[in-house]
Enzyme design. Sequence first.
Site, PDB file in Angstrom:
ATOM      1  N   TYR A 154       0.832  -1.215   0.000  1.00 42.15           N
ATOM      2  CA  TYR A 154       0.000   0.000   0.000  1.00 42.15           C
ATOM      3  C   TYR A 154       0.866   1.265   0.000  1.00 42.15           C
ATOM      4  CZ  TYR A 154      -3.803   3.133   1.548  1.00 42.15           C
ATOM      5  OH  TYR A 154      -4.723   4.147   1.662  1.00 42.15           O
ATOM      6  N   LYS A 158       1.048   4.267  -2.772  1.00 44.49           N
ATOM      7  CA  LYS A 158       0.723   5.664  -2.461  1.00 44.49           C
ATOM      8  C   LYS A 158       1.927   6.585  -2.677  1.00 44.49           C
ATOM      9  CE  LYS A 158      -3.610   5.059  -1.530  1.00 44.49           C
ATOM     10  NZ  LYS A 158      -4.627   5.628  -2.419  1.00 44.49           N
TER      11      LYS A 158
HETATM   12  P1  NAP Z   1     -13.450   2.515   0.834  1.00 48.28           P
HETATM   13  O1  NAP Z   1     -14.475   3.016   1.778  1.00 48.28           O
HETATM   14  O2  NAP Z   1     -12.976   1.111   0.946  1.00 48.28           O
HETATM   15  O3  NAP Z   1     -13.986   2.791  -0.672  1.00 48.28           O
HETATM   16  C1  NAP Z   1     -13.187   2.395  -1.756  1.00 48.28           C
HETATM   17  C2  NAP Z   1     -13.798   2.878  -3.042  1.00 48.28           C
HETATM   18  O4  NAP Z   1     -12.940   2.445  -4.124  1.00 48.28           O
HETATM   19  C3  NAP Z   1     -15.171   2.270  -3.315  1.00 48.28           C
HETATM   20  O5  NAP Z   1     -15.966   3.223  -3.991  1.00 48.28           O
HETATM   21  C4  NAP Z   1     -14.861   1.113  -4.264  1.00 48.28           C
HETATM   22  O6  NAP Z   1     -15.932   0.768  -5.128  1.00 48.28           O
HETATM   23  C5  NAP Z   1     -13.692   1.691  -5.074  1.00 48.28           C
HETATM   24  N1  NAP Z   1     -12.857   0.659  -5.681  1.00 48.28           N
HETATM   25  C6  NAP Z   1     -12.248  -0.386  -5.076  1.00 48.28           C
HETATM   26  N2  NAP Z   1     -11.587  -1.133  -5.990  1.00 48.28           N
HETATM   27  C7  NAP Z   1     -11.772  -0.532  -7.197  1.00 48.28           C
HETATM   28  C8  NAP Z   1     -11.357  -0.816  -8.517  1.00 48.28           C
HETATM   29  N3  NAP Z   1     -10.619  -1.890  -8.830  1.00 48.28           N
HETATM   30  N4  NAP Z   1     -11.742   0.025  -9.525  1.00 48.28           N
HETATM   31  C9  NAP Z   1     -12.521   1.106  -9.249  1.00 48.28           C
HETATM   32  N5  NAP Z   1     -12.947   1.420  -8.014  1.00 48.28           N
HETATM   33  C10 NAP Z   1     -12.584   0.609  -7.000  1.00 48.28           C
HETATM   34  O7  NAP Z   1     -12.126   3.392   0.898  1.00 48.28           O
HETATM   35  P2  NAP Z   1     -11.848   4.846   1.527  1.00 48.28           P
HETATM   36  O8  NAP Z   1     -11.363   4.655   2.899  1.00 48.28           O
HETATM   37  O9  NAP Z   1     -12.964   5.747   1.247  1.00 48.28           O
HETATM   38  O10 NAP Z   1     -10.575   5.252   0.672  1.00 48.28           O
HETATM   39  C11 NAP Z   1     -10.642   6.109  -0.473  1.00 48.28           C
HETATM   40  C12 NAP Z   1      -9.223   6.476  -0.878  1.00 48.28           C
HETATM   41  O11 NAP Z   1      -8.572   7.122   0.219  1.00 48.28           O
HETATM   42  C13 NAP Z   1      -8.360   5.271  -1.236  1.00 48.28           C
HETATM   43  O12 NAP Z   1      -7.493   5.605  -2.296  1.00 48.28           O
HETATM   44  C14 NAP Z   1      -7.567   5.042   0.030  1.00 48.28           C
HETATM   45  O13 NAP Z   1      -6.360   4.375  -0.223  1.00 48.28           O
HETATM   46  C15 NAP Z   1      -7.354   6.465   0.491  1.00 48.28           C
HETATM   47  N6  NAP Z   1      -7.025   6.568   1.911  1.00 48.28           N
HETATM   48  C16 NAP Z   1      -7.930   6.189   2.866  1.00 48.28           C
HETATM   49  C17 NAP Z   1      -7.583   6.309   4.206  1.00 48.28           C
HETATM   50  C18 NAP Z   1      -8.514   5.933   5.319  1.00 48.28           C
HETATM   51  O14 NAP Z   1      -8.102   6.023   6.485  1.00 48.28           O
HETATM   52  N7  NAP Z   1      -9.735   5.518   5.052  1.00 48.28           N
HETATM   53  C19 NAP Z   1      -6.316   6.800   4.558  1.00 48.28           C
HETATM   54  C20 NAP Z   1      -5.434   7.168   3.563  1.00 48.28           C
HETATM   55  C21 NAP Z   1      -5.800   7.062   2.245  1.00 48.28           C
HETATM   56  P3  NAP Z   1     -17.069  -0.345  -4.674  1.00 48.28           P
HETATM   57  O15 NAP Z   1     -17.916   0.341  -3.650  1.00 48.28           O
HETATM   58  O16 NAP Z   1     -17.826  -0.653  -5.897  1.00 48.28           O
HETATM   59  O17 NAP Z   1     -16.312  -1.493  -4.127  1.00 48.28           O
END
Ligand code: NAP
Length: 246
Positions: A154, A158
């Site tokens: 990961y 990133k």
């Molecule tokens: P999440 O709730 O798990 O949502 C992930 C989203 O990505 C969902 O809409 C999912 O679609 C979509 N997705 C997954 N695999 C995909 C693929 N192969 N092609 C297209 N779309 C795909 O994640 P989140 O926490 O909101 O994270 C959003 C972003 O922020 C990510 O890039 C993550 O790495 C980053 N981030 C998050 C955190 C945190 O603490 N949450 C911290 C740092 C960075 P479906 O609903 O259809 O599965």
Amino acid sequence: MSDRKLALVTGGSRGIGRAVCLCLAAQGMDIALTYTGGKEAADATAEECRVLGVTAECFQADVRSSEACAELVKKVTASFGRIDVLVNNAGITKDTLIMRMSDSDFEDVLRVNAFGAFYMMREVSRIMLKARRGRIINISSVVGLTGNAGQVNYSASKAAVIGMTKSLARELASRKITVNAVAPGFIRTDMTMKMDEKTREAILTKIPLGEMGRPEDIAETVAFLAGDRSGYITGQVFCVDGGMAM
Ligand code: NAP
């Protein structure tokens, strides 16, 4: 077709992506959002955007495939006639220590988080170059800067996003297209709620502000970078992390 700007948000169905869609819609942008399996959540987010008075449409697209990304961009431009803002938000985790990390654990995470962002930026850059304007915002992570045990895959993905952000910012600057990254810390979404409580408690102790962030905290920064007031900012990484990575 409306004169409103169009924002394309990958993974806009839930979590941070959903909050980004709502924040940009509240700012008066039409929204094209993508999902892979979660159609119901995507439809619900699009409906919430419409309630805010803009047009919103869902597109199923797996960003691991360059063909799917090209097809998506074609469909979005056919529907809306433009793409003013691209938010590369789709992301996954497959956390484990390196000795247990399989080839596919490493590859899958790089495919979605890094290759997906690359494919989308390549397709959308062509449109923005012709339009001579645009905003690209990539969702990275603080672990792309600091590293994190259990996240070799990961954090590599990133860090790649940050490298691509800075290189593309240099490539597109002469056409007034900006490219920035937002690096969230520890945000309350499905991604972090699937962690066990002990791990979550341990991470919380590393956050100076003492609490998890909300998806809206990230969305507000994205909305600023997508808007008219951020035109002189490019190639930057904004940590929204309660002080984790200072
Ligand atoms: P999440 O709730 O798990 O949502 C992930 C989203 O990505 C969902 O809409 C999912 O679609 C979509 N997705 C997954 N695999 C995909 C693929 N192969 N092609 C297209 N779309 C795909 O994640 P989140 O926490 O909101 O994270 C959003 C972003 O922020 C990510 O890039 C993550 O790495 C980053 N981030 C998050 C955190 C945190 O603490 N949450 C911290 C740092 C960075 P479906 O609903 O259809 O599965």
